[in-house]
Scaffold this active site. Structure first.
Site, PDB file in Angstrom:
ATOM      1  N   GLU A 176      13.356   0.672 -81.253  1.00 23.48           N
ATOM      2  CA  GLU A 176      13.204  -0.454 -80.326  1.00 23.48           C
ATOM      3  C   GLU A 176      13.466  -1.766 -81.037  1.00 23.48           C
ATOM      4  OE1 GLU A 176      10.676  -2.333 -81.588  1.00 23.48           O
ATOM      5  OE2 GLU A 176      10.139  -0.689 -82.912  1.00 23.48           O
ATOM      6  N   GLU A 319      13.090  -0.675 -85.008  1.00 23.89           N
ATOM      7  CA  GLU A 319      14.522  -0.425 -84.795  1.00 23.89           C
ATOM      8  C   GLU A 319      14.888   1.060 -84.809  1.00 23.89           C
ATOM      9  OE1 GLU A 319      17.118  -2.583 -87.415  1.00 23.89           O
ATOM     10  OE2 GLU A 319      15.979  -4.446 -87.232  1.00 23.89           O
TER      11      GLU A 319
END
Length: 354
Positions: A176, A319
């Site tokens: 994310e 991420e």
């Protein structure tokens, strides 16, 4: 966007179609591990990870890997709960698209493709795949983050994306990117686990002690105002979550539905995984825990999932970097699994439990 009733029906059908793990696959994998010419349980948790993978699909010596960072913005940033503003989301997302982000650098080493997805960013990044229904969420401090209809639409888009990628890849992971998403994930975790926000909330990307107090206060106020229902993860995410969490929840459900191992990343992705498991307990069979995030709530969420992380590195980058970090370990374990001779072939007396 489809009507709420249609979206609810689509989710219900998907949940009903998810099957629990095949128990013979893991059992056969464990028998194989015990026959490999090495000490019993010599690779520790890696042996169990490979056994779990055998419950979703037949094992392969070489696997194709992909991590999907879902990018979204959060209206709660207006409450001063972050060190940076929402513009950073688009900058990092753009770097993901060009291969310059941390997860991309690590993914190249791990042999993992990176597919960034706009799940609800304020800013458009040209060329990025989009599943968004809104430019960011509302400010959960004053109103629900999104409608139930919006939440379901993004959740189902994440589910469908997992099915699409399952045709090309053998292992999937979700990451994310979104300023403010440690606030939303802490709020969702507190609601699902029915624990105080203070136990679930950390400093995220560098808050001061005062900033942390403000963050906890905002979450407490939102939970008291919106009263999310712990037994209804969609209600929880729609009231105090984010679009990245909604998308990852659907993505994990899609991985389980299409029998693909799903590597979780850090705190935010594990909160989404918890929501997925609450919607369908069988979805937990597809999950692989990569690492334990530095966020205070991470251990509580991992305990609720009943999983042990492979790594404890104090990572807090997001991420999908934590998920990518364990992929070379999985590759190495698979090579041992397939390439090492058995005790019989090696001419060694097999180890026996004492």
């Amino acid at each position: 966007m489809e009507d709420l009733e249609i979206l609810e029906g689509r989710l219900a059908r998907a949940l009903a179609a998810i099957r629990p793990m095949d128990q013979e696959g893991p059992a056969a994998a464990r028998r194989h591990w015990d026959a490999v010419a090495k000490p019993l349980n010599g690779l520790g948790q890696l042996e169990e990870v490979i056994a779990r993978m055998a419950g979703t699909a037949p094992l392969k010596r070489e696997v194709r890997k992909c991590v999907v960072p879902f990018c979204a913005d959060n209206g709660v940033v207006a409450e001063g709960v972050t060190q940076t503003d929402s513009s950073v989301t688009a900058v990092v997302a753009g770097n993901m698209l060009t291969g310059a982000a941390s997860v991309c650098c690590m993914g190249r080493v791990a042999g993992a493709a990176v597919l960034p997805v706009d799940a609800g960013m304020l800013t458009e990044v040209p060329g990025m795949r989009s599943i968004k229904v809104s430019r960011g969420t509302a400010n959960l401090a004053g109103e629900p983050a999104m409608t139930r209809r919006q939440c379901l639409a993004v959740l189902l888009a994440g589910l469908e994306l997992a099915g699409e990628l399952a045709e090309e890849f053998d292992i999937l992971a979700a990451g994310e990117m979104g300023i403010g998403n440690t606030t939303t994930s802490s709020a969702v975790a507190a609601a699902l686990l029915e624990r105080p926000a203070a136990e679930m909330t950390g400093k995220g990307a560098g808050l001061s002690d005062e900033g942390l107090r403000r963050k906890i206060e905002v979450i407490d106020r939102a939970l008291a105002r919106h009263r999310p229902e712990p037994g209804d993860p969609v209600d929880v995410i729609s009231k105090v979550g984010g679009y990245d969490i909604a998308a990852m929840t659907g993505f994990y459900l899609g991985c389980a539905l299409h029998r693909v191992p799903a590597v979780m990343d850090g705190f935010i992705s594990t909160v989404a995984a918890l929501a997925a498991v609450r919607l369908c307990p069988a979805a937990g069979d597809a999950l692989i825990a990569s690492h334990l995030s530095a966020e205070p709530g991470a251990g509580h969420v991992m305990e609720a999932l009943g999983l042990r992380p492979l790594l404890r590195l104090g990572m807090a980058l997001g991420e999908g970097t934590g998920a990518v970090s364990v992929m070379p370990l999985i590759d190495m374990a698979l090579r041992v699994y397939f390439d090492m001779p058995s005790f019989d072939n090696a001419g060694i007396e097999a180890y026996q439990p004492l």
